[in-house]
Design an enzyme around this catalytic site. Structure first.
Site, PDB file in Angstrom:
ATOM      1  N   ASN A 267     -19.765 -10.481  11.459  1.00  0.00           N
ATOM      2  CA  ASN A 267     -18.797 -11.402  10.853  1.00  0.00           C
ATOM      3  C   ASN A 267     -17.497 -10.629  10.659  1.00  0.00           C
ATOM      4  OD1 ASN A 267     -17.329 -13.116   9.266  1.00  0.00           O
ATOM      5  ND2 ASN A 267     -18.682 -12.986   7.475  1.00  0.00           N
TER       6      ASN A 267
ATOM      7  N   LYS B 291     -14.681 -11.705   9.715  1.00  0.00           N
ATOM      8  CA  LYS B 291     -13.857 -12.220   8.602  1.00  0.00           C
ATOM      9  C   LYS B 291     -12.390 -12.354   9.036  1.00  0.00           C
ATOM     10  CE  LYS B 291     -17.289 -10.366   5.509  1.00  0.00           C
ATOM     11  NZ  LYS B 291     -17.664  -9.865   4.196  1.00  0.00           N
TER      12      LYS B 291
ATOM     13  N   HIS C   3     -20.868 -19.165   3.751  1.00  0.00           N
ATOM     14  CA  HIS C   3     -20.706 -17.732   3.460  1.00  0.00           C
ATOM     15  C   HIS C   3     -20.228 -17.570   2.012  1.00  0.00           C
ATOM     16  CE1 HIS C   3     -19.080 -13.700   3.349  1.00  0.00           C
ATOM     17  NE2 HIS C   3     -19.930 -13.437   4.321  1.00  0.00           N
TER      18      HIS C   3
ATOM     19  N   GLU D 112     -18.062 -15.824   0.612  1.00  0.00           N
ATOM     20  CA  GLU D 112     -16.617 -15.833   0.361  1.00  0.00           C
ATOM     21  C   GLU D 112     -16.078 -17.254   0.377  1.00  0.00           C
ATOM     22  OE1 GLU D 112     -15.889 -12.905   3.342  1.00  0.00           O
ATOM     23  OE2 GLU D 112     -16.897 -11.471   2.014  1.00  0.00           O
TER      24      GLU D 112
ATOM     25  N   GLU E  90     -27.720 -13.090   1.635  1.00  0.00           N
ATOM     26  CA  GLU E  90     -26.650 -12.128   1.352  1.00  0.00           C
ATOM     27  C   GLU E  90     -26.391 -12.082  -0.152  1.00  0.00           C
ATOM     28  OE1 GLU E  90     -24.049 -11.476   5.014  1.00  0.00           O
ATOM     29  OE2 GLU E  90     -23.246 -13.244   4.026  1.00  0.00           O
TER      30      GLU E  90
ATOM     31  N   GLY F  56     -19.614  -6.270   1.019  1.00  0.00           N
ATOM     32  CA  GLY F  56     -18.344  -5.545   1.044  1.00  0.00           C
ATOM     33  C   GLY F  56     -18.206  -4.538  -0.079  1.00  0.00           C
TER      34      GLY F  56
ATOM     35  N   SER G 131     -23.438  -5.105   3.135  1.00  0.00           N
ATOM     36  CA  SER G 131     -23.259  -3.674   3.379  1.00  0.00           C
ATOM     37  C   SER G 131     -24.319  -3.078   4.302  1.00  0.00           C
ATOM     38  CB  SER G 131     -23.183  -2.898   2.058  1.00  0.00           C
ATOM     39  OG  SER G 131     -22.091  -3.370   1.290  1.00  0.00           O
TER      40      SER G 131
HETATM   41  P1  PGA Z   1     -20.492  -6.608   4.560  1.00  0.00           P
HETATM   42  O1  PGA Z   1     -20.356  -8.208   4.747  1.00  0.00           O
HETATM   43  O2  PGA Z   1     -21.434  -6.144   5.629  1.00  0.00           O
HETATM   44  O3  PGA Z   1     -19.097  -6.079   4.707  1.00  0.00           O
HETATM   45  O4  PGA Z   1     -21.057  -6.399   3.201  1.00  0.00           O
HETATM   46  C1  PGA Z   1     -21.469  -8.990   5.066  1.00  0.00           C
HETATM   47  C2  PGA Z   1     -21.063 -10.430   5.137  1.00  0.00           C
HETATM   48  O5  PGA Z   1     -20.202 -10.849   4.379  1.00  0.00           O
HETATM   49  O6  PGA Z   1     -21.573 -11.190   5.981  1.00  0.00           O
END
Ligand code: PGA
Length: 256
Positions: free
Chosen positions: A9, A11, A97, A99, A169, A175, A215
């Protein structure tokens, strides 16, 4: 047997040049294993989907969108429909997601409409669920994930649900550099699979893929993948570095 699946992803990152060069590097490094030993997808920003889709076409790597709107067409300024995504070669779409839930404010009801629209338009949704830190600390992880799954999959036939990939997640791990331990992730994955068995049936629950996200990196991918109910990884930050993403993809082949 569930084939491992790794999705990146991206983003709101990359530009017209770097998206294509990242896609090409991943495609050339993975052409032997992608599609055979592991399913791979990359989810760039909408603007670069078409160019990235061309760039990965030398390998069996799929392209996914990061979001979708649930209406078919019309006066919905700024939105993108399932048929537009399908038209430019998209296979997958992320729905719900964290976010989008916690920064943009999407509700379970809206995510449900998006999952329904994606399936109706021939796309494969990757439905993201996961608890926030305060919810985990309050012992509410199962309750939150159960509510999200039941609401976001509401009204779908078993056949439709079988086309969905679930991504667990934990919001506190996205992140942040904090990863759920393989045991913490496995526990939630197992309860998601049990719930899907109750909501649909045991066969479907045994076949549906549940990815871990939060992460994931080359250092923890193999340990996560060793867990029985972890079928793949949804990777954010580490998917922007071709070497790291390819190492994660290679780690996922462990299961095949
Ligand atoms: P990240 O993001 O690996 O940077 O933690 C995962 C995601 O948001 O799908």
């Amino acid at each position: 047997m569930r084939k491992p699946f790794v999705a990146g992803n991206w983003k709101m990152n990359t530009d017209s040049h770097s998206s294509v060069s990242l896609a090409k590097t991943i495609a050339s490094a993975c052409s032997e294993i992608a599609g055979r030993r592991v399913h791979v997808a990359v989810c760039p920003p909408f603007l670069y989907l078409e160019a990235v889709s061309r760039a990965v076409s030398v390998a069996s790597i799929a392209v996914g969108a990061q979001d979708i709107y649930y209406e078919r067409e019309g006066a919905f300024t700024g939105e993108i429909s399932a048929s537009m995504l399908k038209d430019i070669g998209c296979i997958y779409v992320l729905c719900g997601h964290s976010e989008r839930r916690h920064v943009i404010g999407e509700t379970d009801e809206l995510v449900n409409k998006k999952v329904v629209a994606a399936l109706g338009g021939g796309l494969l949704p990757i439905l993201c669920v996961g608890e926030q830190l305060a919810e985990r600390q309050a012992g509410q992880t199962d309750e939150v994930v159960t509510r999200q799954l039941k609401s976001c999959l509401a009204g779908l036939s078993n056949e439709k649900v079988s086309a969905v990939t679930i991504a667990y997640e934990p919001v506190w791990a996205i992140g942040t550099g904090l990863t759920a331990t393989p045991q913490q992730a496995q526990e939630v994955h197992a309860s998601i699979r049990k719930l899907l068995g109750e909501m649909c049936n045991a066969k479907l629950a045994g076949e549906i893929r549940i990815l871990y996200g939060g992460s994931a990196n080359p250092g923890n991918a193999a340990d996560l993948m060793r867990e029985q109910d972890i079928d793949g990884l949804l990777v954010g930050g580490a998917s922007l570095n071709a070497d790291d993403f390819v190492a994660i993809i290679q780690a996922a082949t462990y299961k095949n």
